[in-house]
Scaffold this active site. Structure first.
Site, PDB file in Angstrom:
ATOM      1  N   HIS A   1       0.818  -1.226   0.000  1.00  0.00           N
ATOM      2  CA  HIS A   1       0.000   0.000   0.000  1.00  0.00           C
ATOM      3  C   HIS A   1       0.848   1.270   0.000  1.00  0.00           C
ATOM      4  O   HIS A   1       0.339   2.357  -0.268  1.00  0.00           O
ATOM      5  CB  HIS A   1      -0.941   0.033   1.214  1.00  0.00           C
ATOM      6  CG  HIS A   1      -1.941  -1.069   1.220  1.00  0.00           C
ATOM      7  ND1 HIS A   1      -2.813  -1.286   0.180  1.00  0.00           N
ATOM      8  CD2 HIS A   1      -2.211  -2.034   2.142  1.00  0.00           C
ATOM      9  CE1 HIS A   1      -3.572  -2.348   0.457  1.00  0.00           C
ATOM     10  NE2 HIS A   1      -3.222  -2.815   1.640  1.00  0.00           N
TER      11      HIS A   1
HETATM   12  C1  SP5 Z   1      -1.122  -5.083   4.171  1.00  0.00           C
HETATM   13  C2  SP5 Z   1      -2.589  -5.082   4.446  1.00  0.00           C
HETATM   14  O1  SP5 Z   1      -3.212  -6.146   4.402  1.00  0.00           O
HETATM   15  N1  SP5 Z   1      -3.156  -3.919   4.763  1.00  0.00           N
HETATM   16  C3  SP5 Z   1      -4.551  -3.865   4.936  1.00  0.00           C
HETATM   17  C4  SP5 Z   1      -5.036  -2.695   5.676  1.00  0.00           C
HETATM   18  C5  SP5 Z   1      -6.527  -2.779   5.757  1.00  0.00           C
HETATM   19  N2  SP5 Z   1      -7.080  -1.830   6.642  1.00  0.00           N
HETATM   20  C6  SP5 Z   1      -8.490  -1.730   6.524  1.00  0.00           C
HETATM   21  C7  SP5 Z   1      -9.044  -0.672   7.383  1.00  0.00           C
HETATM   22  C8  SP5 Z   1      -9.741   0.356   6.574  1.00  0.00           C
HETATM   23  C9  SP5 Z   1      -9.851   1.651   7.287  1.00  0.00           C
HETATM   24  N3  SP5 Z   1      -8.623   2.373   7.266  1.00  0.00           N
HETATM   25  C10 SP5 Z   1      -8.841   3.775   7.209  1.00  0.00           C
HETATM   26  C11 SP5 Z   1      -7.624   4.599   7.235  1.00  0.00           C
HETATM   27  C12 SP5 Z   1      -8.093   5.991   7.093  1.00  0.00           C
HETATM   28  N4  SP5 Z   1      -7.079   6.927   6.810  1.00  0.00           N
HETATM   29 ZN    ZN Z   2      -4.003  -7.157   2.742  1.00  0.00          ZN
END
Ligand code: SP5
Ligand code: ZN
Length: 341
Positions: free
Chosen positions: A151
């Site tokens: 990411h």
């Molecule tokens: C490497 C990996 O599997 N990363 C996955 C991360 C997934 N996170 C999901 C959560 C979604 C909400 N995040 C919001 C951040 C707002 N800035």
């Molecule tokens: Zn992932």
């Protein structure tokens, strides 16, 4: 030609933790790589395979993908960099997390005492492993690394990722081994789309980015990766997305996509090196918010085996996501067993 599979791991990567100190508050914690490594040891695979020396990525290597300011900030010391002019900072502000820690976003906690070291060892160990495969000193490899990378964009940390381990390694291989790595395929089977990796190579026809991921019509993190994202300029046609929406996906759905799209595209591209963003969060055991799919650990072993038919078997897997310790340990074990042949 070596017949030995390489492994990359260092316990320093398990030490990246939130300043709250409570790994139960965060799914991306050190127990992930510890569990996988313990399983590989239990099965005799750490003896059967060759462990590469873990190295810290150099600033020069990190800058193959990341901007100088971002690299200095995350690889050296954010606290020192807070003295920088606000407009030059790569993050607008840190967020205060409910657990008491600090992060770049609600996922991506950062700890000045452990994060830089772990993140640089994750990238550097993958570079070392992939280099030895490029030089045919190792047959193939599996990198048990964290924090994950796919990411991370050139100037953005997100989704638990700081440095884009796989993207940096692909750029390094292109530069250091232009013949052996003339055409690199990056296969990303993490349940999330690798927005950072796709962006990095969208204009590059010599790096094919191919991702299978949950998309839910743009409503699943990180939201990118629709079928219309096919690359740009000279890279048009060298980005291939297989987004899934709607139902829970199972082995048969992945197998259909694998045999119908992934294998034919690779057959046509004829990669000379294959890097895998091997997240295991599509495996069963992940709640809906973290994946919600029902892929068996065995399927990851099958996909690994089928990739070994390309690039003279030069295939290197790098851990990305995957949070259910039981299913990711089993999946990793089956992938390494496949690599060992
Ligand atoms: C490497 C990996 O599997 N990363 C996955 C991360 C997934 N996170 C999901 C959560 C979604 C909400 N995040 C919001 C951040 C707002 N800035
Ligand atoms: Zn992932």
């Amino acid at each position: 030609e070596s017949r030995v599979t390489g492994l990359a791991y260092d316990s320093a990567m398990a030490r990246h933790e939130c300043v709250c100190g409570d790994s139960a508050s965060h799914v991306e914690h050190g127990g992930r790589v510890q569990s996988i490594w313990a399983r590989l040891m239990e099965r005799g695979l750490t003896i059967k395979c060759e462990k590469v020396v873990a190295k810290k990525a150099t600033l020069e290597q990190l800058k193959l993908v990341h901007t100088p300011t971002y690299t200095t900030f995350f690889a050296v010391s954010p606290t020192a960099c807070l003295k920088m002019e606000a407009s030059a900072l790569p993050v607008k502000s840190f967020v205060q997390l409910p657990c008491g820690g600090i992060g770049v976003d609600s996922d991506t906690y950062f700890n000045d005492a452990s994060t830089q070291t772990a993140a640089r060892i994750a990238t550097g160990s993958l570079i070392e492993l992939a280099s030895q495969v490029a030089e045919s000193r190792l047959k193939n490899g599996f990198a048990c690394i964290r924090p994950p990378g796919h990411h991370a964009e050139k100037d953005t940390a997100m989704g638990f990722c700081f440095f884009n381990n796989v993207a940096i390694t692909a750029r390094y291989l292109q530069q250091k081994y232009p013949v052996q790595c003339a055409r690199i395929a990056i296969v990303d089977w993490d349940v999330h789309h690798g927005n950072g990796t796709q962006l990095c190579f969208e204009e590059d026809p010599f790096v094919l980015y191919l991702s299978l991921h949950r998309h839910d019509n743009g409503n699943f993190f990180p939201g990118t990766g629709s079928v219309v994202e096919v690359g740009k300029g000279a890279g048009k046609g060298f980005t291939v997305n297989v987004p899934f929406s709607g139902d829970v996906m199972r082995d048969n759905d992945y197998l259909a996509a694998w045999r119908g799209i992934v294998l034919p595209v690779l057959e046509q591209y004829q990669p000379t090196f294959v890097l895998v963003s091997a997240g295991f969060d599509a495996a069963h055991g992940h709640p809906n918010a973290l994946g919600g799919y029902e892929i068996s650990p065995e399927l990851f072993g099958y996909m690994t085996r089928s990739l070994m038919n390309f690039a003279n078997g030069k295939v290197v897997l790098a851990l990305e996501g995957g949070y259910d310790l039981a299913s990711i340990s089993r999946a990793a074990e089956l992938c390494v067993q496949a690599l060992c042949g």
